[in-house]
Design an enzyme around this catalytic site. Structure first.
Site, PDB file in Angstrom:
ATOM      1  N   THR A   1     -90.082  15.249 -10.721  1.00 51.34           N
ATOM      2  CA  THR A   1     -88.625  15.303 -10.539  1.00 51.34           C
ATOM      3  C   THR A   1     -88.282  16.077  -9.267  1.00 51.34           C
ATOM      4  O   THR A   1     -87.344  15.719  -8.550  1.00 51.34           O
ATOM      5  CB  THR A   1     -87.956  15.957 -11.763  1.00 51.34           C
ATOM      6  N   GLY A   2     -89.056  17.108  -8.982  1.00 48.33           N
ATOM      7  CA  GLY A   2     -88.835  17.883  -7.757  1.00 48.33           C
ATOM      8  C   GLY A   2     -88.932  17.001  -6.519  1.00 48.33           C
ATOM      9  O   GLY A   2     -88.134  17.131  -5.580  1.00 48.33           O
TER      10      GLY A   2
ATOM     11  N   GLU B   1    -100.941  18.837 -15.690  1.00 49.15           N
ATOM     12  CA  GLU B   1    -100.217  19.818 -16.490  1.00 49.15           C
ATOM     13  C   GLU B   1     -99.922  19.215 -17.873  1.00 49.15           C
ATOM     14  O   GLU B   1     -99.374  18.127 -17.977  1.00 49.15           O
ATOM     15  CB  GLU B   1     -98.905  20.167 -15.790  1.00 49.15           C
TER      16      GLU B   1
ATOM     17  N   GLY C   1     -88.413  22.568 -12.704  1.00 47.49           N
ATOM     18  CA  GLY C   1     -88.813  21.457 -13.572  1.00 47.49           C
ATOM     19  C   GLY C   1     -90.120  20.868 -13.083  1.00 47.49           C
ATOM     20  O   GLY C   1     -90.906  21.550 -12.406  1.00 47.49           O
TER      21      GLY C   1
ATOM     22  N   LYS D   1     -76.507  22.363 -14.137  1.00 45.30           N
ATOM     23  CA  LYS D   1     -76.873  21.364 -15.141  1.00 45.30           C
ATOM     24  C   LYS D   1     -78.135  21.821 -15.869  1.00 45.30           C
ATOM     25  O   LYS D   1     -79.226  21.821 -15.307  1.00 45.30           O
ATOM     26  CB  LYS D   1     -77.142  19.995 -14.506  1.00 45.30           C
TER      27      LYS D   1
ATOM     28  N   GLU E   1     -80.955  18.436 -20.669  1.00 44.47           N
ATOM     29  CA  GLU E   1     -80.225  17.742 -21.738  1.00 44.47           C
ATOM     30  C   GLU E   1     -80.870  17.995 -23.096  1.00 44.47           C
ATOM     31  O   GLU E   1     -80.263  17.777 -24.133  1.00 44.47           O
ATOM     32  CB  GLU E   1     -80.152  16.239 -21.446  1.00 44.47           C
TER      33      GLU E   1
ATOM     34  N   CYS F   1     -94.591  27.279 -17.223  1.00 46.63           N
ATOM     35  CA  CYS F   1     -95.035  26.689 -15.955  1.00 46.63           C
ATOM     36  C   CYS F   1     -96.266  27.395 -15.415  1.00 46.63           C
ATOM     37  O   CYS F   1     -97.117  26.785 -14.791  1.00 46.63           O
ATOM     38  CB  CYS F   1     -93.904  26.761 -14.944  1.00 46.63           C
TER      39      CYS F   1
END
Ligand code: NAD
Length: 495
Positions: A235-236, A387, A231, A178, A181, A287
């Site tokens: 979210t991790g 970040e 990511g 995935k 988006e 990152c």
């Protein structure tokens, strides 16, 4: 406008939701494509296809390594043959300068070739073991993990996909991928290539959609053996929590707030140029960005003046015009970056240059930000702790080596770090003390397919790239052999 669809079990198909999502060119805010907008049911179908391909069909995992390698080489050749088109696609989708997108495509080609080579090299070991059970011999072999779900962010659309897909496929896994988006287009092209080279049906499946709607199922499903994610740290954490149900293997490449330490004895001009690459390359949406410059107090004024001069000279334009900097990826990310800038001002950091949206000429409708430098930053400021993921750097000063190291490690993150000095021993001492997975001496940001990439602390765990990147997608099986089947060893305690 034609709708790009999911690729599940060797077939292109729309989401069961029937919904579509617009893909926006961040250089001008225009819609450039429509993609199907998946939900959990689509992910379930993709997982079932991968599960069947791995467990029952088995043709990919059983294929001899050199034949799998041959497939990967054909994928690499096909990417190279579509290089111009793919570079334009990522530029329009992500906003980055075309020149940088071309480098990403070249790296993607090299990454598939690297893992094609690596999978044909010796793996496993042979072990001298004790003879308490009779004469024995043991060896280990590497096997695929099974069904792997791969989720990537938007900053390097094709390259982040490749960092995961190349080793996962090389190892013989079946995958569900995935992409973000926000930037799904080059992933669709990559799966067209997989289709064209003839990967067995179900080996590689593509699901297009948002994290909560389509991605969450990949993390939570008990039919997935491994999830690897690149990511944000937040979210991790969500993914790691969802993955706990079946204790699937988890790999996390997360965010950072990486220190770039510059000593007074460094080559100043070189340090300025690398610091520019460190924080303004790819609009700062990197990152590993060296977004905290820690500079020895005695050269701070000279360094900052030169850095600002260079930042102010940067050209900004839509990616296709190939300036020094392109657009921020989305309106939402633009707002986030501008929010960080406002907070830094309010919290007392000194704005040296930039600090605003760039709207000149053909950038008027796009999401552009001027390269921004904040001086006199302190450890309590958000600009030092959080970040930004945009072209914004915070400057802090130190006076001793010990202070520089302490400041470098004063962060929950641990992805990357750099040190600039002409004292070789000091460079090695400092790098050894920096708690980060990727470090540079007298340079910043070079990345290689051959060398491991990943973070310490809240920048995640597991490694992409290099030999370690392949090992992530493998299980190690021990095989012990009785060399005299008629002889049964015994425990003295058994009596
Ligand atoms: P993000 O975390 O918002 O999204 C990344 C991916 O996760 C997207 O595909 C998204 O759809 C998906 N996702 C979101 N919520 C999900 C959920 N609940 N379940 C499953 N999937 C979900 O990150 P982003 O904004 O796309 O990318 C920027 C971040 O990525 C930055 O923090 C950056 O540091 C990090 N990053 C890290 C590396 C690395 O190698 N360490 C490389 C590139 C980017």
């Amino acid at each position: 406008m034609e709708v790009r669809n999911n690729y599940i079990n060797g077939r292109w198909q729309a989401s069961v939701s029937g919904a579509t999502r617009e893909v926006i060119n961040p250089s001008n805010g225009e819609v450039i494509a429509l993609v199907t907008d998946s939900v959990a049911e689509d992910s379930k179908q993709a997982i079932a296809a991968a599960r069947h391909a791995f467990d029952h069909d088995g043709s990919w995992r059983r294929m001899a390594g050199p034949k799998r390698a041959d497939m990967l080489l054909r994928i690499a050749d096909a990417i190279a043959a579509r290089a111009d088109e793919l570079a334009v696609m990522d530029t329009l989708d992500n906003g980055k300068p075309l020149r940088e997108a071309r480098c990403d495509v070249d790296d993607a080609v090299a990454c598939f070739r690297y893992y094609a080579g690596l999978i044909t090299k010796p793996q496993g070991g042979v072990y001298e073991v004790s003879d308490g059970f009779g004469p024995m011999h043991a060896y280990s072999m590497h096997e695929p993990v099974g069904v792997c779900a791969l989720i990537t962010p938007w900053n390097y659309p094709l390259l982040m996909a490749t960092w995961k897909l190349a080793p996962a496929l090389a190892a013989g896994n079946c995958v569900v991928f995935k992409p973000s988006e926000v930037t799904p287009l080059s992933a669709v092209a990559l799966f067209e290539i997989f289709d064209a080279v003839g990967l067995p049906a179900g080996t590689a499946n593509l699901v297009l959609g948002s994290g909560p709607a389509a991605g969450q199922e990949l993390a939570a499903s008990h039919d997935v053996d491994m999830i690897t994610f690149t990511g944000s740290t937040r979210t991790g954490q969500t993914i790691a929590a969802a993955a706990v149900g079946n204790l699937k293997k988890v790999g996390l490449e997360l965010g950072g707030k990486s220190p770039n330490i510059i000593f007074a004895d460094a080559d100043l001009e070189g340090a300025v140029e690398w610091a520019m690459i460190g924080v303004f390359f790819n609009q700062g949406e990197v990152c590993s960005a060296g977004s905290r410059i820690l500079i020895e107090a005695s050269i701070k004024d000279r360094f900052v003046a030169r850095l600002a001069e260079r930042a102010n000279a940067m050209t900004i334009a839509p990616g296709m015009k190939d300036a020094d900097m392109g657009a921020i990826v989305s309106a939402a990310q633009l707002e986030k970056v501008l929010g960080h800038i406002e907070r830094a001002k309010q919290q007392g950091a000194t704005l040296v240059c930039g600090g605003e949206r760039y709207v000149e000429g053909d950038c008027a409708n796009g999401y552009f930000v001027r390269p921004t430098i904040f001086d006199n930053c302190t450890r309590d400021m958000d600009i030092v702790r959080e970040e930004v993921f945009g072209p914004v750097v915070a400057i802090q000063t130190f006076t001793t080596e010990a202070e520089a190291i302490a400041m470098a490690n004063d962060t929950p993150y641990g992805l990357a770090g750099g040190v600039f000095t002409s004292d070789g021993a000091r460079a090695l001492r400092v790098v050894k003390e920096v708690r980060a997975g990727v470090t540079w001496i007298n340079c910043y940001n070079p990345t290689f397919n051959e060398a491991p990439w990943g973070g310490y602390k809240m920048s995640g765990y597991g490694r992409d790239l290099g030999v370690n990147g392949l090992l992530e997608y493998q299980q190690v099986k021990q095989v012990s052999i009785n060399l005299q089947p008629g002889l049964v060893g015994w425990y003295p305690q058994r009596g």
